[in-house]
Design a protein around this motif. Structure first.
Motif, short mmCIF file in Angstrom:
data_model
loop_
_atom_site.label_atom_id
_atom_site.label_comp_id
_atom_site.label_asym_id
_atom_site.label_seq_id
_atom_site.Cartn_x
_atom_site.Cartn_y
_atom_site.Cartn_z
N VAL A 277 29.80 82.41 13.12
CA VAL A 277 30.91 83.11 14.47
C VAL A 277 32.24 82.18 14.56
O VAL A 277 31.83 80.85 14.89
N GLU A 278 33.26 82.46 14.47
CA GLU A 278 34.26 81.77 14.45
C GLU A 278 35.12 81.72 15.74
O GLU A 278 35.36 82.84 16.48
N GLU A 279 35.43 80.49 16.53
CA GLU A 279 35.78 80.43 17.87
C GLU A 279 37.10 81.38 18.33
O GLU A 279 37.38 81.89 19.01
N ASP A 280 38.07 81.13 17.02
CA ASP A 280 39.20 81.89 17.37
C ASP A 280 39.01 83.42 17.31
O ASP A 280 39.71 84.11 18.02
N GLN A 281 38.31 83.96 16.73
CA GLN A 281 37.83 85.55 16.64
C GLN A 281 37.31 85.73 17.92
O GLN A 281 37.60 86.94 18.68
N VAL A 282 36.34 85.17 18.66
CA VAL A 282 35.92 85.17 20.05
C VAL A 282 36.92 85.24 20.93
O VAL A 282 37.07 86.20 21.84
N LYS A 283 37.85 84.21 20.67
CA LYS A 283 39.12 84.09 21.90
C LYS A 283 40.10 85.49 21.62
O LYS A 283 40.32 86.11 22.70
N LEU A 284 40.16 85.86 20.41
CA LEU A 284 40.74 87.08 20.02
C LEU A 284 40.19 88.13 21.25
O LEU A 284 40.94 89.11 21.43
N MET A 285 38.85 88.65 20.85
CA MET A 285 38.05 89.37 21.26
C MET A 285 38.54 89.53 23.10
O MET A 285 38.85 90.56 23.55
N ILE A 286 38.46 88.41 23.53
CA ILE A 286 38.60 88.22 24.96
C ILE A 286 39.85 88.47 25.33
O ILE A 286 39.94 89.03 26.21
N ASP A 287 40.89 87.95 24.53
CA ASP A 287 42.16 88.25 24.90
C ASP A 287 42.46 89.74 24.86
O ASP A 287 43.36 89.93 25.90
N ARG A 288 42.20 90.26 23.82
CA ARG A 288 42.66 91.64 23.79
C ARG A 288 41.81 92.56 24.91
O ARG A 288 42.47 93.26 25.31
N SER A 289 40.63 92.21 25.00
CA SER A 289 39.88 93.04 25.78
C SER A 289 40.49 92.90 27.52
O SER A 289 40.55 93.68 28.06
N ASN A 290 41.14 91.61 27.54
CA ASN A 290 41.68 91.13 28.94
C ASN A 290 42.86 92.23 29.14
O ASN A 290 43.28 92.54 30.29
N GLU A 291 43.50 92.73 28.07
CA GLU A 291 44.74 93.63 28.21
C GLU A 291 44.16 95.04 28.91
O GLU A 291 44.84 95.66 29.56
N LEU A 292 42.93 95.29 28.67
CA LEU A 292 42.31 96.48 29.34
C LEU A 292 41.76 96.27 30.54
O LEU A 292 41.78 97.14 31.32
N ILE A 293 40.82 95.25 30.65
CA ILE A 293 40.33 94.87 31.86
C ILE A 293 40.62 93.30 32.19
O ILE A 293 39.86 92.65 31.75
N PRO A 294 41.50 93.14 33.03
CA PRO A 294 41.96 92.07 33.47
C PRO A 294 41.12 90.86 33.89
O PRO A 294 41.20 89.52 33.71
N SER A 295 40.09 91.32 34.60
CA SER A 295 39.04 90.30 35.09
C SER A 295 38.04 89.94 34.10
O SER A 295 37.07 89.11 34.41
N ILE A 296 38.10 90.58 32.86
CA ILE A 296 37.11 90.03 31.98
C ILE A 296 37.20 88.61 31.56
O ILE A 296 36.16 87.83 31.33
N THR A 297 38.22 87.87 31.53
CA THR A 297 38.51 86.39 31.35
C THR A 297 37.60 85.54 32.32
O THR A 297 37.34 84.50 32.17
N ALA A 298 37.22 86.20 33.59
CA ALA A 298 36.63 85.52 34.51
C ALA A 298 35.17 85.69 34.82
O ALA A 298 34.27 85.14 35.36
#
Length: 376
Positions: A277-298
């Motif tokens: 599991v690569e950290e950059d891929q995890v960050k990408l998932m969170i960043d892209r999902s944040n576009e759909l649901i902004p509160s996901i990063t919190a």
């Protein structure tokens, strides 16, 4: 009295369990071997989306049609495993809006029921979605519990006489005069080997199907493509949320019981038994999902995991490969009798994959029994 036909199924994921159930209903003596527990591989690491076909209806309409047809059937025969919550395809920017007409046409061709929902109405029911939503369409997506779905097929197969040998790893196919007669397995709890024999062997090992086929000097054109998924400890939407665009990284959010899962990436690996599991891929998932649901990063992470899709084909980028399935009769493709491989597809299409596989088995063995799994 005629001999009862016998079959060995390698793999106890969704497809293997569904194949075992179909075989058992048609009167076969069924043995299932699995190197781990039920749903040990990709099946135990899926996001649990009951596909409407909307994600594939533009570029892979064969897969889209399979998904919507099996969506309807699974809702009937496995309702205890499914949350009938529905899904949304939402567009946020001009690129998304440019995709809408192609998507609508694809949905119509694939016979996927869709309904446009005004953004204000969507936000009244899904208030955590981005206020930037410009277009939204409702689709009959759903969510299934992966383990319960696999166990439902397995338990039904077992109730009709199938035997399951979990933690038994196939180390060889037993080939005599160009015909597979069975398998050699290692009991991973004791270390002992044993040979199991049957009239037909079915390779239902998903992304590992190529490895098993090579044991009989057979070849399968398959590209295992893993993807990362990120689970969160809150449920921020009630419906499945899809990005209205070409399938890409981090473009889907699936509510799963009291949590949610977002995914997924797509890349190729050499070692299916160790996918880091690569950290950059995890960050990408969170960043892209944040576009759909902004509160996901919190939102607190619950876990991160990988699974490997068994996509049919090679020599092209993973997301361009079909999501449909294929059944290989190795007598025709490799000159090796007694073994069939089923691979590709989705969890949503596992019952159809089993039906096609067992139809081929029955044709090869002159067993005149029809599939009944559409009804129960």
């Amino acid at each position: 009295m005629s001999k009862i036909p016998s079959a060995i199924v390698i793999g106890a994921g969704f497809t293997g369990c569904a194949v075992a159930y179909d075989l058992a209903l048609r009167g076969f003596d069924v043995t299932v071997v699995e190197r781990g527990d039920i749903a040990n591989g990709t099946s135990g690491r899926t996001h649990g989306l009951l596909h409407s076909g909307g994600r594939y209806c533009v570029n892979d309409q064969e897969a889209a049609i399979e998904c919507i047809e099996e969506n309807v059937i699974l809702r009937k025969i496995a309702s205890q495993c499914i949350e009938f919550n529905g899904g949304l395809f939402v567009g946020l920017n001009q690129s998304d809006l440019d995709y809408v007409d192609r998507w609508i046409k694809g949905a119509e061709i694939s016979r996927i029921p869709i309904k446009e929902i005004p953004p204000k109405v969507v936000l009244s029911t899904e208030p955590r979605l981005s206020s930037e939503i410009k277009v939204a369409y409702e689709v009959p997506d759903g969510v299934f519990d992966p383990l319960r779905l696999a166990l439902s097929f397995a338990a039904s197969a077992k109730a009709h006489g199938a035997l399951f040998f979990t933690f038994h790893e196939v180390i060889a196919l037993l080939v005599t005069s160009g015909c597979v007669k069975g398998v050699r397995v290692t009991d991973r709890t004791s270390g002992n080997d044993r040979d199991l024999y049957a009239d037909i062997t079915i390779n239902a090992t998903g992304a590992w199907a190529g490895q098993i086929a090579r044991m009989a000097n057979a070849h399968i054109e398959i590209t295992p493509t893993p993807g990362v998924m990120v689970a969160f400890d809150q449920r921020l939407s009630q419906k499945v949320i899809n990005r209205m665009n070409e399938p890409g990284d981090g473009d889907i959010i699936i509510p799963q019981r009291k949590m949610m899962v977002t995914g997924t990436t797509s890349f190729e690996v050499d070692n299916l038994d160790y996918i880091p599991v690569e950290e950059d891929q995890v960050k990408l998932m969170i960043d892209r999902s944040n576009e759909l649901i902004p509160s996901i990063t919190a939102t607190k992470l619950r876990g991160v995991y990988m699974s490997a899709r068994p996509l049919i084909g090679s020599s092209v980028e993973g997301r361009s490969l079909t999501r449909t399935f294929k059944c290989y009769d190795h007598t025709e493709s490799d000159g090796v009798d007694g073994v069939i491989t089923i691979t590709g597809g989705k969890a949503t299409t596992c019952r159809a994959m089993a039906e096609k596989t067992v139809n081929l088995v029955c044709k090869k063995m002159d067993v005149k029994r029809s599939c009944t799994t559409k009804d129960h």
